[in-house]
Design an enzyme around this catalytic site. Structure first.
Site, mmCIF file in Angstrom:
data_model
loop_
_atom_site.group_PDB
_atom_site.id
_atom_site.type_symbol
_atom_site.label_atom_id
_atom_site.label_comp_id
_atom_site.label_asym_id
_atom_site.label_seq_id
_atom_site.Cartn_x
_atom_site.Cartn_y
_atom_site.Cartn_z
ATOM 1 N N ARG A 82 0.836 -1.207 0.000
ATOM 2 C CA ARG A 82 0.000 0.000 0.000
ATOM 3 C C ARG A 82 0.870 1.256 0.000
ATOM 4 O O ARG A 82 0.538 2.257 -0.646
ATOM 5 C CB ARG A 82 -0.959 -0.024 1.186
ATOM 6 C CG ARG A 82 -2.035 1.049 1.097
ATOM 7 C CD ARG A 82 -3.108 0.879 2.148
ATOM 8 N NE ARG A 82 -2.568 1.017 3.494
ATOM 9 C CZ ARG A 82 -3.261 0.783 4.607
ATOM 10 N NH1 ARG A 82 -4.530 0.388 4.534
ATOM 11 N NH2 ARG A 82 -2.699 0.928 5.790
ATOM 12 N N LYS A 184 -2.608 6.562 1.348
ATOM 13 C CA LYS A 184 -2.348 7.053 2.699
ATOM 14 C C LYS A 184 -1.354 8.212 2.607
ATOM 15 O O LYS A 184 -0.154 8.045 2.844
ATOM 16 C CB LYS A 184 -1.813 5.905 3.563
ATOM 17 C CG LYS A 184 -2.232 6.018 5.014
ATOM 18 C CD LYS A 184 -2.125 4.693 5.711
ATOM 19 C CE LYS A 184 -2.157 4.842 7.208
ATOM 20 N NZ LYS A 184 -3.314 5.538 7.755
#
Ligand code: PLP
Ligand code: COI
Length: 340
Positions: A82, A184
């Site tokens: 991620r 993120k």
């Protein structure tokens, strides 16, 4: 190994400086070999990309002490991939995924004295992040970057631990359609600060963000995804291109299907449906599973049937199974647990 003398059971979700952190620098198109350091401070040029145009991305994962006294981490490979997705979206170089996992091992091992003991209710939160470091004044990506990873022992994200929280529907958006809600990046959290401060001032624990385009569908909160349980025992999780693909949520979907024999629906969830669910909660690394007791939409209250006193029974089963896997009480699916 001697543990630090901390009041483990009374830790909040805060920063405690630990002994070692990992640093690697990217220059001339390559990452250096990286190393642990004692130095918790960063000195950067005044014009560094991170300061001017917020070129920074991060991750969050935890280390746990298991029932039989080992230290483990939970699915660090998913945080590595991620972070790579986040970096690509902000035109940053990818920190190699296997080196990310290796850095987690190094940082946790070097700070083993700070990993909270089994049963204390606390865990070691690990914060990997990356930023543009060289001077950038025209709007463009930096050429040089720093990857860092530190850790800090933490208690529950919401004061009161597993007590149901009250949230409100926010008038602000945290992400845009086709924006950065699915990565993120620090900028998403800057976007949410005014909304969270005003929500707290008005007596709410968190915000429920709706989809920015139509404001009819449930997205997520500032730091966690939603889970819902239907009256006929299905797990429902909102699907959207502008929310973070939570590792906790993806793990709970597996747990619900394979450990608890539940049906799962990962789909768009209309806000109008929320009043019909039996249980609701937030899920994330920091939040673990935090039950929701009440959702307030511009003064209109939706009382979740499981109430304000404790977690609903299905939420509790999900919580016990997930944390049981993380703490070594329940056998984990292949590859989920990495022993330090
Ligand atoms: N959504 C947001 C906005 C988050 O910041 C987080 C925390 O990482 C999550 C969801 C939950 O993701 P995860 O379960 O991977 O920690
Ligand atoms: C996490 O759960 O790791 C997060 O990054 C959420 C943040 C609000 C602490």
């Amino acid at each position: 190994m001697e543990k630090k003398d901390l009041d483990w059971s009374n830790l909040g979700f805060g920063y405690v400086k630990t002994d070692k952190r990992y640093v690697s620098n990217f220059k001339n198109g390559a990452w250096d070999e990286g190393a642990l350091t004692d130095d918790a401070d960063i000195v950067l040029n005044e014009c560094a990309g991170v300061f001017q145009y917020a070129q920074t991305v991060f991750e969050g994962l935890k280390a746990y002490t298991t029932e039989d006294g080992h230290i483990v981490t939970f699915r660090p490979d998913l945080n590595a991939s991620r972070l790579a997705d986040s970096a690509r979206r902000l035109e940053m170089p990818v920190f190699p995924e296997e080196r990310f996992v290796d850095a987690v091992q190094k940082v946790v091992e070097a700070n083993a004295a700070y990993v909270p003991p089994y049963g204390s209710g606390a865990t070691l939160y690990i914060r990997p992040y990356m930023m543009g470091t060289n001077p950038v004044i025209g709007v463009k990506p930096a050429d040089e970057y720093q990857f860092r990873m530190f850790c800090t022992p933490v208690g529950p994200y919401f004061k009161g631990g597993a007590k149901p929280i009250t949230i409100r529907v926010s008038d602000y958006d945290r992400a845009a359609p086709c924006g950065t809600g699915n990565i993120k990046a620090g900028l998403n959290y800057a976007m949410s600060l005014h909304a969270i401060v005003t929500a707290h001032a008005d007596g709410f624990d968190e915000n429920m963000y709706l989809d920015p385009k139509t404001r009819t569908k449930v997205e997520e909160t500032g730091g966690a995804n939603f889970i819902f349980v239907t009256k006929d025992n299905k797990l429902v999780t909102p699907k959207s291109d502008s929310i973070l693909p939570s590792i906790t949520r993806r793990s709970l979907v597996y747990v619900a299907e394979h450990y608890l024999g539940m049906k799962v629906e990962h789909r768009e969830v209309y806000f109008d449906e929320v009043k019909d669910f039996a249980e609701a909660g937030l899920c994330g690394t920091a939040a673990v599973i935090s039950p929701i007791g009440k959702i307030v939409d511009h003064g209109k209250e939706i009382l979740i049937p499981s109430g304000m006193e404790e977690m609903g029974p299905v939420t509790k089963k999900l919580y016990d199974t997930l944390t049981g896997i993380q703490m070594g009480r329940i056998e984990a699916p292949e590859g989920w647990i990495k022993r330090i």
